[in-house]
Design a protein around this motif. Structure first.
Motif, PDB file in Angstrom:
ATOM      1  N   LYS A   1      35.746  30.853  49.475  1.00 44.47           N
ATOM      2  CA  LYS A   1      35.801  31.535  48.094  1.00 44.47           C
ATOM      3  C   LYS A   1      36.971  32.485  47.790  1.00 44.47           C
ATOM      4  O   LYS A   1      37.400  32.486  46.640  1.00 44.47           O
ATOM      5  CB  LYS A   1      34.428  32.139  47.877  1.00 44.47           C
ATOM      6  CG  LYS A   1      33.310  30.913  47.756  1.00 44.47           C
ATOM      7  CD  LYS A   1      31.767  31.717  47.387  1.00 44.47           C
ATOM      8  CE  LYS A   1      30.824  30.583  47.280  1.00 44.47           C
ATOM      9  NZ  LYS A   1      29.329  31.317  47.039  1.00 44.47           N
TER      10      LYS A   1
ATOM     11  N   ILE B   1      34.807  32.813  35.624  1.00 48.26           N
ATOM     12  CA  ILE B   1      35.474  33.400  36.455  1.00 48.26           C
ATOM     13  C   ILE B   1      35.163  34.514  36.567  1.00 48.26           C
ATOM     14  O   ILE B   1      35.555  35.151  37.518  1.00 48.26           O
ATOM     15  CB  ILE B   1      36.986  33.501  35.501  1.00 48.26           C
ATOM     16  CG1 ILE B   1      37.991  34.196  36.417  1.00 48.26           C
ATOM     17  CG2 ILE B   1      37.094  34.337  34.449  1.00 48.26           C
ATOM     18  CD1 ILE B   1      38.299  33.399  37.802  1.00 48.26           C
TER      19      ILE B   1
ATOM     20  N   GLU C   1      40.052  30.794  46.908  1.00 50.36           N
ATOM     21  CA  GLU C   1      40.220  30.130  45.654  1.00 50.36           C
ATOM     22  C   GLU C   1      40.340  31.289  44.564  1.00 50.36           C
ATOM     23  O   GLU C   1      41.105  30.965  43.696  1.00 50.36           O
ATOM     24  CB  GLU C   1      38.838  29.312  45.168  1.00 50.36           C
ATOM     25  CG  GLU C   1      38.695  28.184  45.984  1.00 50.36           C
ATOM     26  CD  GLU C   1      37.374  27.393  46.131  1.00 50.36           C
ATOM     27  OE1 GLU C   1      36.460  28.234  45.550  1.00 50.36           O
ATOM     28  OE2 GLU C   1      37.129  26.451  46.604  1.00 50.36           O
ATOM     29  N   ALA C   2      39.666  32.333  44.618  1.00 45.79           N
ATOM     30  CA  ALA C   2      39.871  33.552  43.738  1.00 45.79           C
ATOM     31  C   ALA C   2      41.226  33.929  43.758  1.00 45.79           C
ATOM     32  O   ALA C   2      41.781  34.533  42.672  1.00 45.79           O
ATOM     33  CB  ALA C   2      38.838  34.693  44.435  1.00 45.79           C
TER      34      ALA C   2
ATOM     35  N   PHE D   1      42.538  36.037  32.001  1.00 42.21           N
ATOM     36  CA  PHE D   1      41.580  35.238  31.613  1.00 42.21           C
ATOM     37  C   PHE D   1      40.716  35.590  30.543  1.00 42.21           C
ATOM     38  O   PHE D   1      40.478  36.510  30.220  1.00 42.21           O
ATOM     39  CB  PHE D   1      40.707  35.105  32.982  1.00 42.21           C
ATOM     40  CG  PHE D   1      41.195  34.760  34.075  1.00 42.21           C
ATOM     41  CD1 PHE D   1      41.831  33.451  34.344  1.00 42.21           C
ATOM     42  CD2 PHE D   1      41.751  35.621  35.114  1.00 42.21           C
ATOM     43  CE1 PHE D   1      42.634  32.754  35.281  1.00 42.21           C
ATOM     44  CE2 PHE D   1      42.446  35.161  36.076  1.00 42.21           C
ATOM     45  CZ  PHE D   1      42.826  33.712  36.624  1.00 42.21           C
TER      46      PHE D   1
ATOM     47  N   THR E   1      43.562  41.157  32.914  1.00 35.77           N
ATOM     48  CA  THR E   1      43.977  39.734  33.453  1.00 35.77           C
ATOM     49  C   THR E   1      44.252  39.076  32.219  1.00 35.77           C
ATOM     50  O   THR E   1      43.992  39.450  31.240  1.00 35.77           O
ATOM     51  CB  THR E   1      42.930  39.048  34.450  1.00 35.77           C
ATOM     52  OG1 THR E   1      41.803  38.631  33.691  1.00 35.77           O
ATOM     53  CG2 THR E   1      42.393  40.005  35.466  1.00 35.77           C
TER      54      THR E   1
ATOM     55  N   VAL F   1      43.989  32.500  44.435  1.00 36.43           N
ATOM     56  CA  VAL F   1      44.770  31.437  43.842  1.00 36.43           C
ATOM     57  C   VAL F   1      44.749  31.607  42.372  1.00 36.43           C
ATOM     58  O   VAL F   1      45.720  31.464  41.654  1.00 36.43           O
ATOM     59  CB  VAL F   1      44.401  29.884  44.232  1.00 36.43           C
ATOM     60  CG1 VAL F   1      45.182  28.918  43.224  1.00 36.43           C
ATOM     61  CG2 VAL F   1      44.755  29.566  45.471  1.00 36.43           C
ATOM     62  N   LYS F   2      43.522  31.601  41.577  1.00 39.79           N
ATOM     63  CA  LYS F   2      43.393  31.971  40.291  1.00 39.79           C
ATOM     64  C   LYS F   2      44.099  33.062  39.951  1.00 39.79           C
ATOM     65  O   LYS F   2      44.357  33.241  38.772  1.00 39.79           O
ATOM     66  CB  LYS F   2      42.002  31.920  40.065  1.00 39.79           C
ATOM     67  CG  LYS F   2      41.401  30.512  40.166  1.00 39.79           C
ATOM     68  CD  LYS F   2      39.675  30.689  40.012  1.00 39.79           C
ATOM     69  CE  LYS F   2      39.070  29.203  40.134  1.00 39.79           C
ATOM     70  NZ  LYS F   2      37.622  29.105  39.684  1.00 39.79           N
ATOM     71  N   LEU F   3      43.769  34.235  40.841  1.00 37.23           N
ATOM     72  CA  LEU F   3      44.556  35.426  40.415  1.00 37.23           C
ATOM     73  C   LEU F   3      46.206  35.637  40.597  1.00 37.23           C
ATOM     74  O   LEU F   3      46.719  36.328  40.050  1.00 37.23           O
ATOM     75  CB  LEU F   3      43.875  36.362  41.046  1.00 37.23           C
ATOM     76  CG  LEU F   3      42.435  37.057  40.716  1.00 37.23           C
ATOM     77  CD1 LEU F   3      41.865  37.985  41.753  1.00 37.23           C
ATOM     78  CD2 LEU F   3      42.384  37.429  39.247  1.00 37.23           C
ATOM     79  N   GLY F   4      46.376  34.477  41.205  1.00 40.47           N
ATOM     80  CA  GLY F   4      47.822  34.253  41.286  1.00 40.47           C
ATOM     81  C   GLY F   4      48.530  35.209  42.535  1.00 40.47           C
ATOM     82  O   GLY F   4      49.632  35.590  42.670  1.00 40.47           O
TER      83      GLY F   4
ATOM     84  N   GLU G   1      32.744  34.174  39.390  1.00 38.00           N
ATOM     85  CA  GLU G   1      33.468  34.028  40.707  1.00 38.00           C
ATOM     86  C   GLU G   1      34.043  35.230  41.269  1.00 38.00           C
ATOM     87  O   GLU G   1      34.061  35.296  42.641  1.00 38.00           O
ATOM     88  CB  GLU G   1      34.569  32.688  40.309  1.00 38.00           C
ATOM     89  CG  GLU G   1      33.976  31.543  39.847  1.00 38.00           C
ATOM     90  CD  GLU G   1      34.916  30.500  39.477  1.00 38.00           C
ATOM     91  OE1 GLU G   1      36.000  30.629  39.428  1.00 38.00           O
ATOM     92  OE2 GLU G   1      34.322  29.369  38.706  1.00 38.00           O
ATOM     93  N   LEU G   2      34.453  35.940  40.515  1.00 36.48           N
ATOM     94  CA  LEU G   2      35.307  37.193  40.882  1.00 36.48           C
ATOM     95  C   LEU G   2      34.409  38.152  41.792  1.00 36.48           C
ATOM     96  O   LEU G   2      34.568  38.646  42.751  1.00 36.48           O
ATOM     97  CB  LEU G   2      36.226  38.017  40.149  1.00 36.48           C
ATOM     98  CG  LEU G   2      37.363  36.909  39.487  1.00 36.48           C
ATOM     99  CD1 LEU G   2      38.069  37.821  38.241  1.00 36.48           C
ATOM    100  CD2 LEU G   2      38.327  36.510  40.493  1.00 36.48           C
TER     101      LEU G   2
END
Length: 346
Positions: free
Chosen positions: A170, A134, A173-174, A129, A127, A176-179, A137-138
């Motif tokens: 959750k 993160i 949200e994850a 990141f 990724t 969204v962060k990963l696109g 969270e993942l």
């Protein structure tokens, strides 16, 4: 004014009348789901449909009033008007409308509480990141994340939400962060009324390639049935006659019926049998003369090439070409081997 709307305020009555006019002036009316579509996208969809279809947004109660006033089979559309419904008017057929609306859909991020339309799969790999919170969270949502080479990496492909399951906060949200944008957002056709018939999405979602292939297969099977059952049609009569001629010729050859059109085939068959006997005799120590040996060798070399046409004789459309090819080959064999016939058996 109809009984259904006599108690409604004027603006609602006007809405009902507009809906009724839209239905009466078009060959198709559909119920679409508008849930979750941003206003900006609604405007873009309207622009894309301009000249082809018109979207009418109205309260479900007003849609119900209009459909009930029109009565008949169109009133059954009420069974499909749920949630944030709207009506769509067009003169296209329902299959074209369904395909057109599918093109208006775009991918968007999932919101908590939404249902996954398909399995949501996170593929393994690096990724963008950097190491940080993160990773935890993942991992909390079941995505196997680790730090490798100064970057966060997904160690293995993981299905985080299965089709039909609710997406929790959750996970949303994850994603969204990963696109990852798993949601198809656009006008969803719930039902279409066309020529006194209700069409639902399961009837309209057709794989055109599979459908076309099935038509081709059906045509081929119908053709074969017509030929094999000897049911002449404009398209199959030539194949039926060709098949009959070929079968009659084969009977004549097998029965050694000396008729002018097949005598050359009978002689060719006799020659091949002679050469087979010659090769068998050679295997037992019998010496062949040069002409017979040459003809036998040529026949042996030609055997693999002749096998394919022989195997295809059951196909009626190839009969004429195969027979011409075989006759030419037999004429060549006769020229090379007839001299050896007398030498072997004379």
């Amino acid at each position: 004014m109809a009984l259904y709307t006599h108690h409604l305020p004027r603006w609602k009555k006007d809405e009902v009348e507009e809906i009724k006019r839209g239905i009466e002036e078009h060959t198709l009316v559909g119920v679409v789901d508008m849930y979750g579509i941003p206003a900006s996208q609604v405007q873009q969809i309207r622009r894309n449909l301009r000249g082809t279809a018109r979207v009418k947004m109205a309260r479900n109660t007003l849609i119900e009033h209009a459909l009930n006033e029109l009565g008949g089979s169109v009133a059954t559309l009420n069974d499909h008007a749920e949630g944030q419904s709207a009506l769509i008017f067009t003169n296209e057929n329902p299959f074209k409308l369904f395909k057109l609306l599918e093109k208006t859909k775009t991918k968007m991020a999932a919101k908590p509480g939404e249902t996954a339309p398909e399995d949501i799969v996170i593929p393994k790999g690096p990724t963008s990141f950097k190491p940080g919170p993160i990773v935890g969270e993942l991992q909390q949502v079941g995505i196997p994340a680790a730090i490798e080479g100064g970057k966060v990496k997904i160690r293995e492909t993981k299905t985080v939400v299965k089709k039909g399951e609710v997406i929790n906060k959750k996970v949303a949200e994850a994603l969204v962060k990963l696109g990852v944008k798993p949601m198809d957002v656009g006008l969803i056709l719930q039902a279409a009324y066309y020529r006194e018939t209700i069409f639902t999405p399961d009837l309209l979602a057709i794989d055109e390639e599979v459908y076309a292939n099935n038509i081709v297969l059906a045509a081929q099977q119908a053709f074969n049935l017509s030929v094999n059952a000897v049911i002449p049609t404009r398209l199959t009569v030539a194949a039926i006659i060709g098949k009959a001629v070929s079968e009659a010729r084969n009977v004549g050859v097998e029965a050694s019926i000396y008729e002018k059109d097949i005598v050359d085939l009978i002689i060719g068959r006799a020659q091949r049998e002679m050469l087979a006997v010659a090769l068998a005799a050679q295997g037992r120590g019998f010496e062949l003369d040069e002409a017979t040996l040459k003809a036998a060798s040529a026949a042996t070399a030609a055997a693999p090439a002749a096998a394919a046409p022989a195997a295809a004789e059951d196909k009626a459309e190839d009969k004429a070409e195969e027979e011409e090819t075989e006759e030419e080959k037999k004429e060549e064999d006769e020229e090379g081997g007839m001299a050896g016939l007398g030498a072997l058996f004379g």
